[in-house]
Design an enzyme around this catalytic site. Structure first.
Site, PDB file in Angstrom:
ATOM      1  CB  SER A 295      -0.933   0.011   1.215  1.00 26.22           C
ATOM      2  OG  SER A 295      -1.955  -0.942   1.085  1.00 26.22           O
ATOM      3  CG  ASP A 296       3.548   2.685   3.209  1.00 27.55           C
ATOM      4  OD1 ASP A 296       2.821   3.690   3.271  1.00 27.55           O
ATOM      5  OD2 ASP A 296       3.969   2.093   4.214  1.00 27.55           O
ATOM      6  CB  VAL A 297       5.231   0.197  -2.876  1.00 24.36           C
ATOM      7  CG1 VAL A 297       5.722   0.223  -4.322  1.00 24.36           C
ATOM      8  CG2 VAL A 297       6.381  -0.163  -1.935  1.00 24.36           C
TER       9      VAL A 297
END
Length: 396
Positions: free
Chosen positions: A167-169
Protein backbone atom coordinates in the site's frame (compact mmCIF):
# COMPACT_ATOMS: atom_id res chain seq x y z
CA UNK A 1 23.72 11.93 -19.60
CA UNK A 2 21.36 14.66 -18.41
CA UNK A 3 18.73 13.94 -15.78
CA UNK A 4 15.20 14.19 -17.19
CA UNK A 5 14.11 16.21 -14.14
CA UNK A 6 17.27 18.25 -13.57
CA UNK A 7 15.31 21.52 -13.76
CA UNK A 8 12.91 20.46 -10.98
CA UNK A 9 13.30 21.34 -7.28
CA UNK A 10 11.42 19.35 -4.64
CA UNK A 11 11.02 20.12 -0.94
CA UNK A 12 10.53 16.67 0.58
CA UNK A 13 8.96 16.83 4.04
CA UNK A 14 7.85 13.21 3.92
CA UNK A 15 8.91 10.38 6.21
CA UNK A 16 9.23 6.61 6.27
CA UNK A 17 8.06 5.05 2.97
CA UNK A 18 5.30 6.32 0.65
CA UNK A 19 6.49 9.93 0.36
CA UNK A 20 10.23 9.17 0.43
CA UNK A 21 9.69 6.54 -2.30
CA UNK A 22 8.24 9.27 -4.51
CA UNK A 23 11.09 11.65 -3.66
CA UNK A 24 13.61 8.91 -4.43
CA UNK A 25 12.14 8.31 -7.89
CA UNK A 26 12.23 12.03 -8.69
CA UNK A 27 15.80 12.35 -7.40
CA UNK A 28 16.96 9.34 -9.42
CA UNK A 29 15.87 11.19 -12.56
CA UNK A 30 17.86 14.27 -11.66
CA UNK A 31 15.50 16.44 -9.60
CA UNK A 32 17.05 18.47 -6.78
CA UNK A 33 15.24 16.89 -3.84
CA UNK A 34 15.80 18.61 -0.50
CA UNK A 35 14.96 16.27 2.36
CA UNK A 36 13.73 18.44 5.26
CA UNK A 37 13.80 16.73 8.66
CA UNK A 38 13.14 17.64 12.27
CA UNK A 39 16.28 18.94 14.03
CA UNK A 40 17.88 16.43 16.35
CA UNK A 41 15.52 13.62 15.36
CA UNK A 42 15.04 13.23 11.65
CA UNK A 43 12.92 10.76 9.71
CA UNK A 44 11.66 7.89 11.90
CA UNK A 45 13.04 5.44 9.37
CA UNK A 46 16.59 6.38 10.40
CA UNK A 47 15.94 3.97 13.29
CA UNK A 48 14.51 1.15 11.17
CA UNK A 49 16.44 -2.09 10.53
CA UNK A 50 18.33 -3.51 8.75
CA UNK A 51 21.43 -1.50 9.68
CA UNK A 52 24.69 -1.26 7.79
CA UNK A 53 27.66 0.15 9.65
CA UNK A 54 25.51 2.11 12.09
CA UNK A 55 22.93 3.47 9.63
CA UNK A 56 19.50 2.27 8.58
CA UNK A 57 19.57 0.65 5.15
CA UNK A 58 15.80 1.30 5.04
CA UNK A 59 16.55 5.05 5.17
CA UNK A 60 19.60 4.87 2.92
CA UNK A 61 17.69 3.13 0.12
CA UNK A 62 14.73 5.53 0.06
CA UNK A 63 16.66 8.78 0.42
CA UNK A 64 19.58 8.40 -1.97
CA UNK A 65 20.39 11.29 -4.30
CA UNK A 66 18.71 13.77 -1.92
CA UNK A 67 20.17 16.80 -0.16
CA UNK A 68 19.49 16.93 3.56
CA UNK A 69 18.58 19.79 5.84
CA UNK A 70 16.92 20.18 9.23
CA UNK A 71 14.23 22.74 9.96
CA UNK A 72 11.77 23.31 12.80
CA UNK A 73 8.55 24.18 11.00
CA UNK A 74 6.84 25.08 14.28
CA UNK A 75 9.14 28.03 14.92
CA UNK A 76 8.56 31.44 13.30
CA UNK A 77 12.09 31.43 11.92
CA UNK A 78 11.63 27.94 10.51
CA UNK A 79 8.42 28.93 8.76
CA UNK A 80 10.11 31.99 7.30
CA UNK A 81 12.94 29.84 5.92
CA UNK A 82 10.50 27.32 4.50
CA UNK A 83 8.49 30.00 2.70
CA UNK A 84 11.69 31.35 1.14
CA UNK A 85 12.50 27.86 -0.10
CA UNK A 86 8.95 27.45 -1.44
CA UNK A 87 9.36 30.55 -3.61
CA UNK A 88 12.13 28.75 -5.50
CA UNK A 89 10.63 25.24 -5.50
CA UNK A 90 8.49 23.43 -8.04
CA UNK A 91 7.09 20.76 -5.72
CA UNK A 92 6.36 20.28 -2.02
CA UNK A 93 5.92 16.66 -0.94
CA UNK A 94 4.49 15.66 2.44
CA UNK A 95 2.79 12.70 4.09
CA UNK A 96 1.54 14.15 7.38
CA UNK A 97 -2.00 13.50 8.52
CA UNK A 98 -4.48 15.80 6.77
CA UNK A 99 -4.66 19.18 8.49
CA UNK A 100 -1.17 19.16 10.05
CA UNK A 101 0.37 21.50 7.50
CA UNK A 102 -2.71 23.76 7.62
CA UNK A 103 -2.36 24.08 11.39
CA UNK A 104 1.25 25.12 10.89
CA UNK A 105 0.09 27.78 8.45
CA UNK A 106 1.95 25.98 5.68
CA UNK A 107 -0.84 24.13 3.89
CA UNK A 108 -1.45 24.37 0.17
CA UNK A 109 -3.82 27.34 0.50
CA UNK A 110 -1.02 29.34 2.12
CA UNK A 111 1.85 28.12 -0.05
CA UNK A 112 0.11 28.84 -3.36
CA UNK A 113 -0.06 32.50 -2.32
CA UNK A 114 3.75 32.45 -2.13
CA UNK A 115 4.23 30.40 -5.31
CA UNK A 116 1.16 30.08 -7.55
CA UNK A 117 2.88 27.50 -9.79
CA UNK A 118 3.68 25.20 -6.88
CA UNK A 119 2.64 21.54 -7.13
CA UNK A 120 1.73 20.31 -3.65
CA UNK A 121 1.84 16.52 -3.36
CA UNK A 122 0.38 14.91 -0.27
CA UNK A 123 -0.02 11.22 0.43
CA UNK A 124 -1.94 10.03 3.49
CA UNK A 125 -3.80 7.00 4.72
CA UNK A 126 -7.30 8.02 3.66
CA UNK A 127 -6.90 11.25 1.70
CA UNK A 128 -7.56 14.92 2.37
CA UNK A 129 -11.36 14.62 2.52
CA UNK A 130 -13.97 12.03 3.46
CA UNK A 131 -15.24 10.63 6.76
CA UNK A 132 -11.99 8.75 7.47
CA UNK A 133 -9.57 11.60 6.66
CA UNK A 134 -8.37 11.99 10.26
CA UNK A 135 -7.57 8.31 10.81
CA UNK A 136 -3.94 7.26 11.00
CA UNK A 137 -2.85 5.47 7.87
CA UNK A 138 -0.18 2.80 7.81
CA UNK A 139 0.50 0.20 5.17
CA UNK A 140 -1.30 -2.58 7.02
CA UNK A 141 -4.34 -0.32 7.41
CA UNK A 142 -4.34 0.34 3.67
CA UNK A 143 -4.16 -3.37 2.93
CA UNK A 144 -6.98 -4.15 5.36
CA UNK A 145 -9.44 -1.37 4.48
CA UNK A 146 -8.99 -1.77 0.72
CA UNK A 147 -9.95 -5.45 0.82
CA UNK A 148 -6.52 -6.70 -0.27
CA UNK A 149 -5.98 -8.78 2.87
CA UNK A 150 -9.34 -10.51 2.42
CA UNK A 151 -8.21 -12.03 -0.90
CA UNK A 152 -4.61 -12.84 0.12
CA UNK A 153 -3.76 -16.22 1.58
CA UNK A 154 -5.19 -19.72 1.35
CA UNK A 155 -8.91 -20.57 1.27
CA UNK A 156 -8.80 -22.25 4.67
CA UNK A 157 -6.46 -19.65 6.19
CA UNK A 158 -6.73 -16.18 7.66
CA UNK A 159 -6.70 -12.87 5.77
CA UNK A 160 -3.04 -12.17 5.09
CA UNK A 161 -0.93 -9.06 4.68
CA UNK A 162 1.17 -8.91 1.52
CA UNK A 163 4.81 -9.72 2.26
CA UNK A 164 5.88 -6.17 1.47
CA UNK A 165 4.44 -2.72 2.24
CA UNK A 166 2.50 -2.72 -1.01
CA UNK A 167 0.00 0.00 0.00
CA UNK A 168 2.86 2.37 0.78
CA UNK A 169 4.62 1.55 -2.48
CA UNK A 170 1.42 1.98 -4.53
CA UNK A 171 0.81 5.28 -2.73
CA UNK A 172 4.35 6.42 -3.54
CA UNK A 173 3.99 5.50 -7.19
CA UNK A 174 0.58 7.18 -7.40
CA UNK A 175 1.70 10.48 -5.90
CA UNK A 176 4.69 10.46 -8.26
CA UNK A 177 2.37 10.10 -11.26
CA UNK A 178 0.07 12.79 -9.90
CA UNK A 179 2.91 15.23 -9.22
CA UNK A 180 4.44 14.84 -12.67
CA UNK A 181 1.00 15.24 -14.27
CA UNK A 182 0.32 18.43 -12.30
CA UNK A 183 3.83 19.74 -12.97
CA UNK A 184 3.35 19.32 -16.72
CA UNK A 185 0.14 21.33 -16.54
CA UNK A 186 1.70 23.97 -14.26
CA UNK A 187 4.56 24.51 -16.71
CA UNK A 188 1.94 25.22 -19.39
CA UNK A 189 -0.43 27.43 -17.38
CA UNK A 190 1.63 28.84 -14.52
CA UNK A 191 -0.89 27.44 -12.04
CA UNK A 192 -0.03 24.64 -9.65
CA UNK A 193 -2.42 22.43 -7.73
CA UNK A 194 -2.72 19.93 -4.89
CA UNK A 195 -2.17 16.25 -5.60
CA UNK A 196 -4.18 14.24 -3.06
CA UNK A 197 -3.27 10.53 -2.89
CA UNK A 198 -4.32 8.00 -0.26
CA UNK A 199 -2.86 4.60 0.53
CA UNK A 200 -6.35 3.10 0.59
CA UNK A 201 -7.37 4.55 -2.80
CA UNK A 202 -4.09 3.42 -4.34
CA UNK A 203 -4.56 -0.13 -3.10
CA UNK A 204 -8.21 -0.22 -4.18
CA UNK A 205 -7.10 0.85 -7.67
CA UNK A 206 -4.49 -1.91 -7.66
CA UNK A 207 -7.16 -4.55 -7.02
CA UNK A 208 -8.64 -3.85 -10.47
CA UNK A 209 -10.39 -7.05 -11.69
CA UNK A 210 -11.12 -8.23 -8.15
CA UNK A 211 -13.35 -5.20 -7.64
CA UNK A 212 -15.10 -5.88 -10.95
CA UNK A 213 -16.06 -9.38 -9.85
CA UNK A 214 -18.19 -7.92 -7.08
CA UNK A 215 -19.41 -4.94 -9.12
CA UNK A 216 -20.55 -7.15 -12.00
CA UNK A 217 -21.48 -10.46 -10.37
CA UNK A 218 -22.32 -9.38 -6.81
CA UNK A 219 -19.97 -12.12 -5.60
CA UNK A 220 -17.47 -11.36 -2.84
CA UNK A 221 -14.05 -12.66 -3.96
CA UNK A 222 -12.23 -14.82 -1.44
CA UNK A 223 -8.74 -16.23 -0.89
CA UNK A 224 -7.47 -18.52 -3.62
CA UNK A 225 -3.90 -19.21 -2.58
CA UNK A 226 -1.70 -18.80 -5.66
CA UNK A 227 -4.54 -19.36 -8.11
CA UNK A 228 -5.82 -16.53 -10.28
CA UNK A 229 -9.51 -15.62 -10.22
CA UNK A 230 -10.12 -15.51 -13.97
CA UNK A 231 -7.62 -17.88 -15.65
CA UNK A 232 -6.53 -21.49 -15.25
CA UNK A 233 -4.00 -23.05 -15.12
CA UNK A 234 -2.45 -19.92 -13.60
CA UNK A 235 -1.12 -21.23 -10.31
CA UNK A 236 1.77 -22.83 -8.44
CA UNK A 237 2.41 -26.55 -8.91
CA UNK A 238 4.49 -29.07 -6.99
CA UNK A 239 7.37 -30.84 -8.67
CA UNK A 240 10.19 -33.16 -7.60
CA UNK A 241 12.21 -30.58 -5.71
CA UNK A 242 9.78 -27.82 -4.81
CA UNK A 243 7.23 -25.72 -6.67
CA UNK A 244 7.04 -23.66 -9.84
CA UNK A 245 4.42 -21.35 -11.31
CA UNK A 246 2.91 -21.38 -14.77
CA UNK A 247 0.54 -18.97 -16.47
CA UNK A 248 -1.61 -20.31 -19.27
CA UNK A 249 -3.60 -17.24 -20.24
CA UNK A 250 -5.46 -18.68 -23.23
CA UNK A 251 -6.48 -21.87 -25.02
CA UNK A 252 -3.38 -21.88 -27.22
CA UNK A 253 -1.10 -21.96 -24.19
CA UNK A 254 -3.21 -24.63 -22.55
CA UNK A 255 -2.86 -26.69 -25.70
CA UNK A 256 0.92 -26.25 -25.57
CA UNK A 257 0.91 -27.40 -21.93
CA UNK A 258 -1.22 -30.44 -22.72
CA UNK A 259 1.15 -31.37 -25.55
CA UNK A 260 4.21 -30.88 -23.33
CA UNK A 261 2.69 -33.24 -20.75
CA UNK A 262 1.90 -35.82 -23.43
CA UNK A 263 -1.83 -35.39 -22.82
CA UNK A 264 -3.25 -33.61 -25.90
CA UNK A 265 -6.65 -35.09 -25.09
CA UNK A 266 -7.00 -32.56 -22.25
CA UNK A 267 -7.87 -29.88 -24.80
CA UNK A 268 -11.03 -31.76 -25.80
CA UNK A 269 -11.90 -33.02 -22.33
CA UNK A 270 -15.35 -31.62 -21.49
CA UNK A 271 -14.00 -30.50 -18.10
CA UNK A 272 -11.10 -28.46 -19.53
CA UNK A 273 -11.79 -27.45 -23.13
CA UNK A 274 -12.55 -23.79 -22.28
CA UNK A 275 -11.18 -21.43 -19.67
CA UNK A 276 -14.48 -21.17 -17.73
CA UNK A 277 -14.57 -24.98 -17.52
CA UNK A 278 -10.94 -25.10 -16.40
CA UNK A 279 -11.74 -22.61 -13.65
CA UNK A 280 -14.77 -24.67 -12.62
CA UNK A 281 -12.68 -27.87 -12.49
CA UNK A 282 -9.38 -26.35 -11.39
CA UNK A 283 -8.88 -28.85 -8.55
CA UNK A 284 -9.04 -31.84 -10.88
CA UNK A 285 -6.79 -30.16 -13.44
CA UNK A 286 -4.21 -29.28 -10.81
CA UNK A 287 -4.02 -32.93 -9.74
CA UNK A 288 -3.41 -34.00 -13.34
CA UNK A 289 -0.70 -31.38 -13.90
CA UNK A 290 1.06 -32.23 -10.64
CA UNK A 291 0.99 -35.96 -11.45
CA UNK A 292 3.29 -35.11 -14.37
CA UNK A 293 5.30 -32.34 -12.73
CA UNK A 294 6.14 -34.47 -9.67
CA UNK A 295 8.19 -36.70 -11.97
CA UNK A 296 10.47 -33.81 -12.99
CA UNK A 297 12.80 -31.32 -11.32
CA UNK A 298 12.23 -27.56 -11.27
CA UNK A 299 15.03 -26.89 -13.73
CA UNK A 300 13.86 -29.58 -16.12
CA UNK A 301 10.31 -28.27 -16.04
CA UNK A 302 11.25 -24.61 -16.50
CA UNK A 303 13.53 -25.42 -19.42
CA UNK A 304 10.95 -27.63 -21.10
CA UNK A 305 7.97 -25.34 -20.54
CA UNK A 306 9.77 -22.22 -21.76
CA UNK A 307 10.93 -24.09 -24.84
CA UNK A 308 7.25 -24.71 -25.63
CA UNK A 309 6.39 -21.04 -25.16
CA UNK A 310 4.59 -21.61 -21.85
CA UNK A 311 5.13 -18.86 -19.22
CA UNK A 312 6.85 -20.57 -16.29
CA UNK A 313 9.12 -19.60 -13.44
CA UNK A 314 10.73 -20.90 -10.29
CA UNK A 315 9.49 -19.30 -7.07
CA UNK A 316 12.62 -17.35 -6.22
CA UNK A 317 13.78 -16.47 -2.76
CA UNK A 318 15.01 -12.89 -2.30
CA UNK A 319 18.55 -14.27 -2.50
CA UNK A 320 17.69 -15.85 -5.86
CA UNK A 321 16.33 -12.56 -7.20
CA UNK A 322 19.24 -10.47 -5.91
CA UNK A 323 21.68 -12.77 -7.70
CA UNK A 324 19.65 -13.35 -10.85
CA UNK A 325 21.59 -12.45 -14.03
CA UNK A 326 18.55 -10.83 -15.64
CA UNK A 327 17.22 -8.91 -12.61
CA UNK A 328 20.48 -7.95 -10.94
CA UNK A 329 22.70 -8.04 -14.00
CA UNK A 330 21.07 -6.87 -17.20
CA UNK A 331 18.27 -4.86 -15.55
CA UNK A 332 20.52 -3.36 -12.83
CA UNK A 333 17.96 -3.67 -10.07
CA UNK A 334 20.58 -3.73 -7.31
CA UNK A 335 23.13 -0.95 -7.58
CA UNK A 336 26.20 0.14 -5.60
CA UNK A 337 26.33 3.33 -3.56
CA UNK A 338 28.93 4.66 -1.16
CA UNK A 339 28.03 4.53 2.53
CA UNK A 340 27.53 8.12 3.77
CA UNK A 341 29.67 7.67 6.88
CA UNK A 342 32.70 5.73 5.67
CA UNK A 343 32.47 5.79 1.90
CA UNK A 344 32.56 1.99 1.75
CA UNK A 345 30.38 0.24 -0.80
CA UNK A 346 26.81 -0.90 -0.17
CA UNK A 347 23.99 -1.98 -2.45
CA UNK A 348 20.47 -0.60 -2.71
CA UNK A 349 17.45 -1.48 -4.84
CA UNK A 350 17.72 0.28 -8.18
CA UNK A 351 15.13 2.30 -10.06
CA UNK A 352 12.71 0.11 -12.02
CA UNK A 353 11.84 2.75 -14.62
CA UNK A 354 14.19 2.58 -17.60
CA UNK A 355 14.42 5.45 -20.10
CA UNK A 356 16.35 5.07 -23.34
CA UNK A 357 18.11 8.44 -23.13
CA UNK A 358 17.78 10.07 -19.70
CA UNK A 359 17.55 7.11 -17.38
CA UNK A 360 18.00 7.07 -13.61
CA UNK A 361 21.38 7.71 -12.02
CA UNK A 362 22.81 7.07 -8.57
CA UNK A 363 24.89 10.11 -7.70
CA UNK A 364 25.14 10.27 -3.93
CA UNK A 365 24.15 8.36 -0.81
CA UNK A 366 21.32 9.44 1.48
CA UNK A 367 22.27 12.50 3.54
CA UNK A 368 23.41 12.52 7.12
CA UNK A 369 20.94 14.42 9.31
CA UNK A 370 21.16 18.09 8.33
CA UNK A 371 24.18 17.50 6.12
CA UNK A 372 23.44 20.28 3.61
CA UNK A 373 21.54 22.75 5.81
CA UNK A 374 24.11 25.53 5.96
CA UNK A 375 25.02 25.35 2.27
CA UNK A 376 21.38 25.46 1.18
CA UNK A 377 20.56 28.41 3.43
CA UNK A 378 23.66 30.33 2.39
CA UNK A 379 22.35 30.11 -1.17
CA UNK A 380 19.21 32.02 -0.18
CA UNK A 381 21.09 34.73 1.68
CA UNK A 382 21.68 33.54 5.25
CA UNK A 383 25.02 34.62 6.75
CA UNK A 384 27.28 32.42 8.85
CA UNK A 385 26.40 34.50 11.92
CA UNK A 386 22.66 34.04 11.36
CA UNK A 387 23.12 30.33 10.76
CA UNK A 388 25.03 29.97 14.00
CA UNK A 389 22.17 31.69 15.84
CA UNK A 390 19.58 29.46 14.18
CA UNK A 391 21.57 26.36 15.17
CA UNK A 392 21.79 27.61 18.74
CA UNK A 393 18.02 28.16 18.91
CA UNK A 394 17.29 24.71 17.46
CA UNK A 395 15.58 26.10 14.35
CA UNK A 396 17.95 24.16 12.08
Amino acid sequence: MTGALEDVTVLDLSRVLAGPFCGMLLADFGATVIKIEQPGKGDDSRNSPPFIRGMSSYYLNLNRNKLGMTLDLKSPEGKEIFLKLVKQADIVLENFRPGVMDRLGLGYASLKEVNPALVYGCVSGFGQYGPYRDRAGYDIIGQAVSGLMSITGWPDGQPTRSGTAISDVLGGLSVTIGILTALHEARRTGQGQMVDVSLVDSTVAGLEIVNQIYLVEGRIPGRLGNRYESLYPYDSFRCQDGEIVIGCGNNKLFGALAAYMGMPELTTDERFCTNPLRLQNCGALKEIIESVFLQKSKNELIEGLLACGIPASPINTIADAVNDPHIAGAREMFVPLPHPMDGGSMRVTGNHIKLSRTGPSYRKPAPLLGEDTDRLLEKIGYSQETLAELHHKGVI
